[in-house]
Design a protein around this motif. Structure first.
Motif, PDB file in Angstrom:
ATOM      1  N   SER A   1       8.574   6.907  20.851  1.00 27.15           N
ATOM      2  CA  SER A   1       9.540   7.954  19.688  1.00 27.15           C
ATOM      3  C   SER A   1       8.489   7.426  18.028  1.00 27.15           C
ATOM      4  O   SER A   1       7.062   7.107  18.249  1.00 27.15           O
ATOM      5  CB  SER A   1      10.454   7.092  18.940  1.00 27.15           C
ATOM      6  N   ILE A   2       7.886   8.714  17.484  1.00 30.67           N
ATOM      7  CA  ILE A   2       7.193   8.980  16.546  1.00 30.67           C
ATOM      8  C   ILE A   2       7.607   8.164  15.342  1.00 30.67           C
ATOM      9  O   ILE A   2       8.681   8.346  14.982  1.00 30.67           O
ATOM     10  CB  ILE A   2       7.345  10.198  16.411  1.00 30.67           C
ATOM     11  N   SER A   3       7.436   7.185  14.350  1.00 33.94           N
ATOM     12  CA  SER A   3       7.218   6.700  12.814  1.00 33.94           C
ATOM     13  C   SER A   3       7.598   6.752  11.802  1.00 33.94           C
ATOM     14  O   SER A   3       5.936   7.742  12.075  1.00 33.94           O
ATOM     15  CB  SER A   3       7.257   4.990  13.883  1.00 33.94           C
ATOM     16  N   SER A   4       7.918   7.052  10.512  1.00 34.05           N
ATOM     17  CA  SER A   4       7.122   7.582   9.877  1.00 34.05           C
ATOM     18  C   SER A   4       7.478   6.988   8.520  1.00 34.05           C
ATOM     19  O   SER A   4       8.219   6.094   8.120  1.00 34.05           O
ATOM     20  CB  SER A   4       8.565   9.263   9.177  1.00 34.05           C
ATOM     21  N   ILE A   5       6.172   6.014   8.073  1.00 36.51           N
ATOM     22  CA  ILE A   5       6.012   5.578   6.935  1.00 36.51           C
ATOM     23  C   ILE A   5       4.778   6.484   5.396  1.00 36.51           C
ATOM     24  O   ILE A   5       3.993   6.479   5.888  1.00 36.51           O
ATOM     25  CB  ILE A   5       5.218   4.006   7.089  1.00 36.51           C
ATOM     26  N   PRO A   6       5.938   7.142   4.962  1.00 37.76           N
ATOM     27  CA  PRO A   6       5.748   7.945   3.385  1.00 37.76           C
ATOM     28  C   PRO A   6       4.726   7.446   3.170  1.00 37.76           C
ATOM     29  O   PRO A   6       4.596   5.731   2.728  1.00 37.76           O
ATOM     30  CB  PRO A   6       6.428   8.543   2.720  1.00 37.76           C
ATOM     31  N   PHE A   7       3.763   7.944   2.611  1.00 38.21           N
ATOM     32  CA  PHE A   7       2.562   7.316   1.667  1.00 38.21           C
ATOM     33  C   PHE A   7       1.121   8.216   0.686  1.00 38.21           C
ATOM     34  O   PHE A   7       1.505   9.017   1.230  1.00 38.21           O
ATOM     35  CB  PHE A   7       0.888   6.777   2.591  1.00 38.21           C
ATOM     36  N   GLN A   8       1.324   7.709  -0.225  1.00 40.12           N
ATOM     37  CA  GLN A   8       0.521   9.015  -1.131  1.00 40.12           C
ATOM     38  C   GLN A   8      -0.922   8.289  -1.507  1.00 40.12           C
ATOM     39  O   GLN A   8      -1.333   7.507  -1.693  1.00 40.12           O
ATOM     40  CB  GLN A   8       0.776   8.563  -2.348  1.00 40.12           C
ATOM     41  N   LEU A   9      -1.886   8.719  -0.953  1.00 40.71           N
ATOM     42  CA  LEU A   9      -3.308   8.557  -1.596  1.00 40.71           C
ATOM     43  C   LEU A   9      -3.720   8.419  -2.819  1.00 40.71           C
ATOM     44  O   LEU A   9      -3.455  10.164  -3.527  1.00 40.71           O
ATOM     45  CB  LEU A   9      -4.136  10.054  -0.539  1.00 40.71           C
ATOM     46  N   LEU A  10      -4.022   7.404  -3.245  1.00 38.43           N
ATOM     47  CA  LEU A  10      -4.374   7.438  -4.393  1.00 38.43           C
ATOM     48  C   LEU A  10      -6.146   7.647  -4.706  1.00 38.43           C
ATOM     49  O   LEU A  10      -6.544   7.659  -6.000  1.00 38.43           O
ATOM     50  CB  LEU A  10      -3.904   5.898  -4.659  1.00 38.43           C
ATOM     51  N   SER A  11      -6.789   6.948  -4.008  1.00 39.26           N
ATOM     52  CA  SER A  11      -8.174   7.142  -4.531  1.00 39.26           C
ATOM     53  C   SER A  11      -9.382   7.644  -2.628  1.00 39.26           C
ATOM     54  O   SER A  11      -8.761   6.492  -1.885  1.00 39.26           O
ATOM     55  CB  SER A  11      -9.143   6.154  -4.898  1.00 39.26           C
ATOM     56  N   TRP A  12     -10.145   8.120  -3.076  1.00 37.70           N
ATOM     57  CA  TRP A  12     -11.110   7.272  -1.756  1.00 37.70           C
ATOM     58  C   TRP A  12     -12.465   6.381  -2.377  1.00 37.70           C
ATOM     59  O   TRP A  12     -12.452   6.301  -1.448  1.00 37.70           O
ATOM     60  CB  TRP A  12     -11.892   9.056  -1.022  1.00 37.70           C
ATOM     61  N   ARG A  13     -12.580   6.604  -3.564  1.00 40.78           N
ATOM     62  CA  ARG A  13     -13.327   5.161  -3.752  1.00 40.78           C
ATOM     63  C   ARG A  13     -13.044   4.351  -5.147  1.00 40.78           C
ATOM     64  O   ARG A  13     -12.525   5.146  -6.083  1.00 40.78           O
ATOM     65  CB  ARG A  13     -14.450   6.406  -4.148  1.00 40.78           C
ATOM     66  N   PRO A  14     -12.465   2.961  -4.016  1.00 37.39           N
ATOM     67  CA  PRO A  14     -12.604   2.505  -2.928  1.00 37.39           C
ATOM     68  C   PRO A  14     -10.836   3.447  -1.857  1.00 37.39           C
ATOM     69  O   PRO A  14     -10.018   4.422  -2.754  1.00 37.39           O
ATOM     70  CB  PRO A  14     -11.954   1.558  -3.976  1.00 37.39           C
ATOM     71  N   ARG A  15     -11.082   3.411  -1.243  1.00 37.99           N
ATOM     72  CA  ARG A  15     -10.000   4.026  -0.249  1.00 37.99           C
ATOM     73  C   ARG A  15      -8.690   2.991  -0.713  1.00 37.99           C
ATOM     74  O   ARG A  15      -8.715   2.022   0.062  1.00 37.99           O
ATOM     75  CB  ARG A  15     -10.071   3.652   1.183  1.00 37.99           C
ATOM     76  N   ALA A  16      -7.868   4.000  -0.453  1.00 35.97           N
ATOM     77  CA  ALA A  16      -6.596   3.066  -1.845  1.00 35.97           C
ATOM     78  C   ALA A  16      -5.264   4.167  -1.492  1.00 35.97           C
ATOM     79  O   ALA A  16      -5.911   5.575  -1.661  1.00 35.97           O
ATOM     80  CB  ALA A  16      -6.454   3.248  -2.981  1.00 35.97           C
ATOM     81  N   LEU A  17      -4.057   3.362  -0.818  1.00 35.55           N
ATOM     82  CA  LEU A  17      -3.195   4.371  -0.194  1.00 35.55           C
ATOM     83  C   LEU A  17      -1.729   3.416  -1.672  1.00 35.55           C
ATOM     84  O   LEU A  17      -1.647   2.649  -1.345  1.00 35.55           O
ATOM     85  CB  LEU A  17      -2.981   3.919   1.269  1.00 35.55           C
ATOM     86  N   HIS A  18      -0.922   3.718  -1.525  1.00 37.04           N
ATOM     87  CA  HIS A  18       0.215   4.220  -2.584  1.00 37.04           C
ATOM     88  C   HIS A  18       1.871   3.537  -1.022  1.00 37.04           C
ATOM     89  O   HIS A  18       2.024   5.041  -0.964  1.00 37.04           O
ATOM     90  CB  HIS A  18       1.077   4.223  -3.192  1.00 37.04           C
ATOM     91  N   PHE A  19       2.384   3.392  -1.082  1.00 35.43           N
ATOM     92  CA  PHE A  19       3.299   3.064   0.159  1.00 35.43           C
ATOM     93  C   PHE A  19       4.652   2.682  -0.420  1.00 35.43           C
ATOM     94  O   PHE A  19       5.503   1.608  -0.846  1.00 35.43           O
ATOM     95  CB  PHE A  19       3.514   2.092   1.454  1.00 35.43           C
TER      96      PHE A  19
END
Length: 291
Positions: free
Chosen positions: A75-93
């Protein structure tokens, strides 16, 4: 009386004009229907289930699923995230964990808290680094948690990072009280400063267990190459700041895909000004971690 009322009403409609009267009547019906549907939709929203730990997309009709391997999902799972930065690589969940799960971790850790320690560079001592990190903390592995909360969180982190659970250290659960902080530092270990390393920390996942009324942000002072002219004071709270919110997750990578340390991954915890900050940190390495 009835005849007089009838004449009066007809006179009113005549003065108003039949088209205008019909328009007002239609407008009234539209507004009644609009507000009625709003009330009904509120009732439906109240009955919706709360956020689940790992959401599976229920309607697969728009996806052409393929056969998974033995360790994969059907099945397909969903984990929403927001890209905060590429330098550094940072994501918010956002809402990565529930309030109940967060409180369970806090209750688990509270009785065993001790002053947080530091990994020392060559030539450093406990005395020379005093005041760098002033929180209290404890390491807890998922195998120690009979409730299964940490195991579920760990599994979700593995899916979000695509880094296996076997590569993660035990959770470091931390408490920051008013005035407590962690000066800017790297989670990765430069062999030139720390000596040879058996493995390297490649990513960090922070799960915020409480809201913080003021202060306590996780900050990246070198975000996008800023403040890297050699004059930055490691105690300063500047750059990209992530405010702690209960249940939210923050993922950032300490190394580039080629394994070299990302200099922009420098980060710290701003002093708590009001309230308390609780966070569970999962450090993930490039080699399997022993239990």
């Amino acid at each position: 009386m009835k005849c007089n009322n009838g004449k009066s009403n007809w006179s009113f409609r005549s003065k108003l004009g039949l088209p205008v009267f019909i328009f007002i009547l239609c407008l009234f019906c539209f507004l009644a229907g609009f507000f009625g549907s709003s009330l009904l939709s509120q009732d439906v929203d109240d009955d919706r289930p709360g956020p689940r730990l790992l959401q599976s997309v229920s309607d697969h009709s728009e996806f052409d699923l393929i056969t998974s391997g033995e360790t994969g999902d059907d099945s397909i799972s969903s984990i929403p995230f927001q890209l905060l930065s590429w330098r550094p690589r940072a994501l918010h969940f956002p809402k990565f964990a529930t309030a109940e799960q967060c409180q369970s971790i806090v209750n688990m850790a509270r009785p065993a808290l001790k002053p947080s320690a530091l990994a020392l560079r060559k030539g450093e001592t406990d005395e020379s680094t005093k005041g760098t990190r002033t929180s209290s903390g404890v390491f807890i592995s998922a195998s120690e948690d009979e409730s299964g909360t940490l195991e579920a969180i760990e599994e979700k982190i593995a899916r979000a990072t695509m880094l296996p659970r076997s590569h993660g250290e035990a959770f470091n659960v931390l408490r920051y009280e008013i005035g407590q902080k962690y000066n800017s530092h790297y989670d990765s270990f430069n062999p030139a400063e720390y000596g040879p390393q058996r493995s390297q920390r490649v990513a960090s996942f922070l799960l915020y267990l409480t809201d913080v009324e003021e202060g306590g942000e996780t900050m990246f002072p070198f975000q996008n190459g800023l403040n890297m002219d050699g004059t930055y004071m490691y105690q300063r709270c500047i750059g990209l700041k992530v405010k702690p919110r209960q249940g939210d997750g923050l993922l950032f990578y300490s190394v580039f895909p080629n394994g070299t340390i990302d200099p922009t991954s420098l980060h710290g915890s701003c002093p708590v000004i009001k309230g308390q900050k609780w966070v569970a940190t999962k450090w993930i390495r490039d080699q399997i971690e022993d239990d």
